[in-house]
Enzyme design. Sequence first.
Site, PDB file in Angstrom:
ATOM      1  N   CYS A 139       0.837  -1.197   0.000  1.00 39.80           N
ATOM      2  CA  CYS A 139       0.000   0.000   0.000  1.00 39.80           C
ATOM      3  C   CYS A 139       0.873   1.248   0.000  1.00 39.80           C
ATOM      4  O   CYS A 139       1.819   1.352   0.778  1.00 39.80           O
ATOM      5  CB  CYS A 139      -0.921  -0.012   1.223  1.00 39.80           C
ATOM      6  SG  CYS A 139      -1.809   1.537   1.482  1.00 39.80           S
ATOM      7  N   CYS A 158       0.183   3.096   3.643  1.00 44.26           N
ATOM      8  CA  CYS A 158       0.552   2.520   4.946  1.00 44.26           C
ATOM      9  C   CYS A 158       1.581   1.399   4.827  1.00 44.26           C
ATOM     10  O   CYS A 158       2.003   0.836   5.819  1.00 44.26           O
ATOM     11  CB  CYS A 158      -0.686   2.025   5.691  1.00 44.26           C
ATOM     12  SG  CYS A 158      -1.361   0.490   5.018  1.00 44.26           S
ATOM     13  N   CYS A 167      -4.703   0.638   0.186  1.00 47.92           N
ATOM     14  CA  CYS A 167      -5.605  -0.307   0.831  1.00 47.92           C
ATOM     15  C   CYS A 167      -7.044  -0.021   0.431  1.00 47.92           C
ATOM     16  O   CYS A 167      -7.497   1.121   0.442  1.00 47.92           O
ATOM     17  CB  CYS A 167      -5.523  -0.167   2.354  1.00 47.92           C
ATOM     18  SG  CYS A 167      -4.056  -0.850   3.084  1.00 47.92           S
ATOM     19  N   CYS A 189      -6.113   0.880   6.863  1.00 49.82           N
ATOM     20  CA  CYS A 189      -5.037   1.744   6.399  1.00 49.82           C
ATOM     21  C   CYS A 189      -4.789   2.875   7.419  1.00 49.82           C
ATOM     22  O   CYS A 189      -3.662   3.135   7.817  1.00 49.82           O
ATOM     23  CB  CYS A 189      -5.405   2.325   5.039  1.00 49.82           C
ATOM     24  SG  CYS A 189      -4.014   3.007   4.129  1.00 49.82           S
TER      25      CYS A 189
END
Lengths: 235, 293, 258
Positions: free
Chosen positions: B241, B244, B266, B272
């Site tokens: 992602c 994150c 995400c 997230c």
Amino acid sequence: MATPLVVSEVFKSFTMHLRDGIKLPVVNDVSFSVASGECVVLGGPSGIGKSSILKMLYGNYAVDAGQILVSHKDRLVDIASADPRTIIDVRRHTLGYVSQFLRTVPRVAALDVVAEPLVARGIQAPEAKEKASDLLARLNLPRELWSLPPATFSGGEQQRVNIARGFITSHSILLLDEPTASLDAVNRRVVVDMIAEKKREGVALLGIFHDEEVREAVADRILDVTRFSPRKAAA
Amino acid sequence: MTDLATYNFAYLDEQTKRMIRRAILKAIAIPGYQVPFASREMPMPYGWGTGGVQVTASIIGPEDVLKVIDQGADDTTNAVSIRAFFQKVANVAVTTHTKDATIIQTRHRIPEQKLTEGQVLVYQVPIPEPLRFLEPRETETRKMHALEEYGLMHVKLYEDIAHNGRISKTYAYPVKVAGRYVMDPSPTPKFDNPKMHMSEALQLFGAGREKRIYAVPPYTEVVSLDFEDYPFEIQKFEQPCALCGAQGVYLDEVVLDDKGGRMFVCSDTDHCEDRREHGHAGELLAQNKEAAE
Amino acid sequence: MTDTPLLKVSGVSKFYGSRIGCKDVSFELWPGEVLAIVGESGSGKTTLLNCLSTRLMPTTGSVEYRMRDGNFRDLYHMSEAERRFLMRTDWGFVHQNPADGLRMTVSAGANVGERLMAVGDRHYGNIRATANDWLTRVEIGTDRIDDQPRAFSGGMRQRLQIARNLVTSPRLVFMDEPTGGLDVSVQARLLDLVRGLVNDLGLSAIVVTHDLAVARLLSHRMMVMKDGHVIEHGLTDRVLDDPREPYTQLLVSSILQV
């Protein structure tokens, strides 16, 4: 000597329902037998019922009365009263038939047509085909025709395919309906030899031969069908 | 509370809720079996989650905490309006945190965070019948379910492999529940199928237009159909992602500009955010931070 | 020659209200045997076929089938699940119109493979290999395996339907006018194919047809039906060469000679 085919007191007539139900008698009181190794020829003028007798023996015609006893696998089968399944088994193993005309099947090669009766009896295809090749060669069918379906063959060529198909098995009874009708002299002689071989093997043969020379050559005795004719009886 | 007086609790009348609860109980008793129910008109069009809303309305109580997601996100139109609906008609607490929710109504995702005992996941289902597209006769498909004749499902998968070299179906991927009924898990990505298997949470499925409810009770086997030589596989993502840095989660592609710029983030927004709060940072976030400094 | 029939039909009748569909039909079918049911449209032959193949419930009578375990079961005392299982494993049904027997929107390979998957085959490679093998046997190019039958000619569709039915090695196949909608040259090819397969596989078959040439070529035995009754029954050669009943004589004499 064994007698694998016994015909006794067989009557046959046709009822023509489409023609006001008129009844046409064909043969009356047919009785005869054929022994192993014997070739009996049905004699008499055409239309007297010779082919009808062969067709009754093979189960193609039903009979009105009488018995047609065939030695089949160590027992006696009455073709006149047997159920279809028994007749099919008798045809497969005991009773062979060479008809006048080949009933062609679309797309099946001549060689396979000839080999089929052996395959139906459980013999492996290569072995059956080898035997079929021998027979076709012996009957002088041009090799280039072997892989073609016989539908387009000439009458004589079709007949030779038909003969090979009828002779390939070791049936103990063989019915022959004018197998030499459209053959030339050379091939007629081949067929005469083949019949002689069948006789030596102990096959009971019953046939119709219009060709006098062939008839003389193969017949052990001639059975005059005229004596079974209802017309003669009426006259 | 006075403005609630015009509504029965959670919108549906008590008789309707009883009827739906009976259907739900039957569905739980026969995992994966589609129970017909008398679906009501809801104040939203078909396709907006009328089935899921009726299920939620029938099981929700004043003490419940509700989370609603649409494609994993808490902040899209469908999620926001359904959440607002229940705040108004049931006056329940709402949350975006998966772990705080007792009921999660979802349109097509299962949260990344593992669900636990006592939680209920309510799916909004458009077409409940997995055999529909191969056998259009409802009488015949019901018979096929009854007699467990599921060869057709594999015909569909066979066609996928024959035409694409692999099972290309990526969502609404058919599953067999408790070794008996084949079920359409609604258009969730097949990525989420393994989460259904032996889930601690109760999973309920509501199809409003089709008037069917079905269920997967907690700790139930859910097996995705496949071939021995083409086993079931979930999607894999090449990069983590962008926000994150999470790996092994389901990602959405976001187009950033008209020059081909894009990022993968995400799909589960709560997951997230939670990770970012705990200090995880993806590539994009790290770049932005550097730029700011 | 085995000594147990495969199918025992006794006293099967079907009435549509007061009208007769078929009346009091009894016969036995043996392994490897092909039975033709002939008669004109409306004679009850299709009704009988449907009663035998569990597609239609007869009004009276019983149909017993010898299962693979050797025991006879009355088809109409079996559960529907058992009947349907029988129909897609040990039996085949070839419809006159291939669209009735095929899934027109899935590929030829899947059409052939469906029965395998229905009995639990879960190996794609094996299913595809078997499908390829069967397409070859029914003379469909294996390059057509991923095409839908919608793109096939009538003859190809019918051959595909046959492959789809034979893939589970059934012991009994029902055929309803299998050459019905095909032109003559295509018919000949199909008949020859069916004849070969029946011989090679030792299948038993019940073939409904109004075409006596089809009956002659395929069947060992035939039944002639008129107004719901079996009026003549016997060896195919015998019925065609020496028809006894007025109606059979009419049928046989109506064949066009070429």
